[in-house]
Design an enzyme around this catalytic site. Structure first.
Site, PDB file in Angstrom:
ATOM      1  N   ASN A   9       0.868  -1.174   0.000  1.00  0.00           N
ATOM      2  CA  ASN A   9       0.000   0.000   0.000  1.00  0.00           C
ATOM      3  C   ASN A   9       0.910   1.230   0.000  1.00  0.00           C
ATOM      4  OD1 ASN A   9      -1.775   2.076   0.486  1.00  0.00           O
ATOM      5  ND2 ASN A   9      -2.354   1.404   2.542  1.00  0.00           N
ATOM      6  N   LYS A  11       0.180   4.245  -0.261  1.00  0.00           N
ATOM      7  CA  LYS A  11      -0.450   5.439   0.334  1.00  0.00           C
ATOM      8  C   LYS A  11      -0.207   6.653  -0.581  1.00  0.00           C
ATOM      9  CE  LYS A  11      -0.097   3.230   4.793  1.00  0.00           C
ATOM     10  NZ  LYS A  11      -0.007   3.342   6.246  1.00  0.00           N
ATOM     11  N   HIS A  95      -9.368   1.116   5.159  1.00  0.00           N
ATOM     12  CA  HIS A  95      -8.057   1.317   5.797  1.00  0.00           C
ATOM     13  C   HIS A  95      -8.239   2.256   6.988  1.00  0.00           C
ATOM     14  CE1 HIS A  95      -3.958   2.574   6.541  1.00  0.00           C
ATOM     15  NE2 HIS A  95      -3.597   1.465   5.942  1.00  0.00           N
ATOM     16  N   GLU A  97      -6.644   4.697   7.977  1.00  0.00           N
ATOM     17  CA  GLU A  97      -6.496   6.130   7.659  1.00  0.00           C
ATOM     18  C   GLU A  97      -7.773   6.673   7.020  1.00  0.00           C
ATOM     19  OE1 GLU A  97      -2.806   5.575   5.551  1.00  0.00           O
ATOM     20  OE2 GLU A  97      -1.918   5.004   7.474  1.00  0.00           O
ATOM     21  N   GLU A 167      -4.893  -4.779  10.823  1.00  0.00           N
ATOM     22  CA  GLU A 167      -3.855  -3.759  10.986  1.00  0.00           C
ATOM     23  C   GLU A 167      -4.100  -2.998  12.291  1.00  0.00           C
ATOM     24  OE1 GLU A 167      -2.028  -2.616   6.913  1.00  0.00           O
ATOM     25  OE2 GLU A 167      -3.726  -1.301   7.277  1.00  0.00           O
ATOM     26  N   GLY A 173       2.975   2.513  10.716  1.00  0.00           N
ATOM     27  CA  GLY A 173       3.906   3.617  10.510  1.00  0.00           C
ATOM     28  C   GLY A 173       4.645   4.032  11.779  1.00  0.00           C
ATOM     29  N   SER A 212       3.942  -1.944  10.266  1.00  0.00           N
ATOM     30  CA  SER A 212       5.402  -1.961  10.444  1.00  0.00           C
ATOM     31  C   SER A 212       6.043  -3.308  10.092  1.00  0.00           C
ATOM     32  CB  SER A 212       5.777  -1.528  11.872  1.00  0.00           C
ATOM     33  OG  SER A 212       5.343  -0.187  12.099  1.00  0.00           O
TER      34      SER A 212
HETATM   35  P1  13P Z   1       3.326   0.523   7.634  1.00  0.00           P
HETATM   36  O1  13P Z   1       3.823  -0.780   7.027  1.00  0.00           O
HETATM   37  O2  13P Z   1       4.032   1.724   7.100  1.00  0.00           O
HETATM   38  O3  13P Z   1       3.265   0.458   9.118  1.00  0.00           O
HETATM   39  O4  13P Z   1       1.804   0.683   7.123  1.00  0.00           O
HETATM   40  C1  13P Z   1       0.927  -0.376   7.237  1.00  0.00           C
HETATM   41  C2  13P Z   1      -0.305  -0.035   6.481  1.00  0.00           C
HETATM   42  O5  13P Z   1      -1.051   0.848   6.865  1.00  0.00           O
HETATM   43  C3  13P Z   1      -0.576  -0.776   5.246  1.00  0.00           C
HETATM   44  O6  13P Z   1      -1.861  -0.546   4.797  1.00  0.00           O
END
Ligand code: 13P
Length: 250
Positions: A9, A11, A95, A97, A167, A173, A212
């Site tokens: 992803n 983003k 997601h 976010e 997640e 992140g 992560s």
């Molecule tokens: P990270 O791998 O940067 O922690 O992000 C995970 C994520 O949100 C994947 O959709």
């Protein structure tokens, strides 16, 4: 047997230039990945270019979001039929976010799941608790609520047409990965909850871990019985790191 899946992803990251380089890097070593399905989810505007660059490879394309509507006056939205034009096989829905920064409710996420599924796109349904919820001991309640919204709209068997991604929001992140045991516990809970209603669906559905994930921690996470691969954020922007995660899933 569930085929492992690793999805990157991206983003809101990248440019034409950096994405070209990233894909070159992935293409150079992706042949060393056998047995796992590999997907990349670029920002919308790069989908046509990425589709072209991935032609002839086994890497599939996914979107980071999808509209629950088919067409019409929905400024800024992208429909399933548009995604299909660019051969998106997967669409991430819900997601964290999107849920926290853009106010997507459980029912809206369920409608997105339904829209993807109706179009033949595989929805990747993201579930996960925030830190405060984990500390309060309500992780299972949160994940169950998010899952049940989809089941209420689409029925239990619809989960077999999709992929689930657990997640934990506190691990996204932050560099703080859930331990393999912590992740496995929630994955087993999710699969168990599905099995209560349909054991065949529970056996079939792939449940990815996200938060992560790196080349270094992927092997331990992916060795857990209910973890079928990963949804990768930051590390998917580095070709070597991403490919090593993909290898760990094989
Ligand atoms: P990270 O791998 O940067 O922690 O992000 C995970 C994520 O949100 C994947 O959709």
């Amino acid at each position: 047997m569930r085929q492992p899946l690793v999805a990157g992803n991206w983003k809101m990251n990248g440019s034409t230039e950096t994405i070209k380089n990233l894909l070159e890097g992935i293409k150079q070593s992706i042949d060393t990945v056998s047995g796992a399905e590999v997907v990349v989810c670029p920002p919308y505007v790069y989908l046509p270019g990425v589709q072209q660059q991935l032609a002839g490879t086994a890497v599939s394309l996914g979107s980071q979001n999808i509209s629950e509507h088919e067409a019409g006056a929905y400024t800024g939205e992208i429909s399933a039929s548009m995604l299909l034009e660019f051969r998106c096989r997967y669409a991430i829905v819900g997601h964290s976010e999107r849920r926290t920064l853009f106010g997507e409710s459980d029912s809206r996420v369920a409608a997105k799941y339904a829209a993807a599924r109706a179009a033949g796109i595989v929805p990747v349904l993201c579930l996960g608790e925030i830190l405060e919820e984990r500390e309060r001991g309500v992780t299972e309640d949160v994940v169950a609520r998010q899952l049940d919204a989809v089941v209420a709209l689409e029925g239990i068997e619809a989960l077999a047409d999709g992929v689930i991604a657990y997640e934990p929001v506190w691990a996204i992140g932050t560099g703080k990965t859930a331990s393999p045991d912590q992740a496995q516990e929630v994955h087993a809970f999710i699969r168990g909850r599905i099995a209560q209603q349909c054991s065949a669906t529970a056996e079939k559905v792939r449940i990815l871990y996200g938060g992560s994930v790196k080349g270094a921690n992927a092997p331990d996470l992916f060795s857990m019985p209910d973890i079928d691969g990963g949804l990768i954020g930051g590390a998917s922007l580095d070709a070597d790191e991403f490919v090593s995660i993909c290898r760990a899933a094989c």
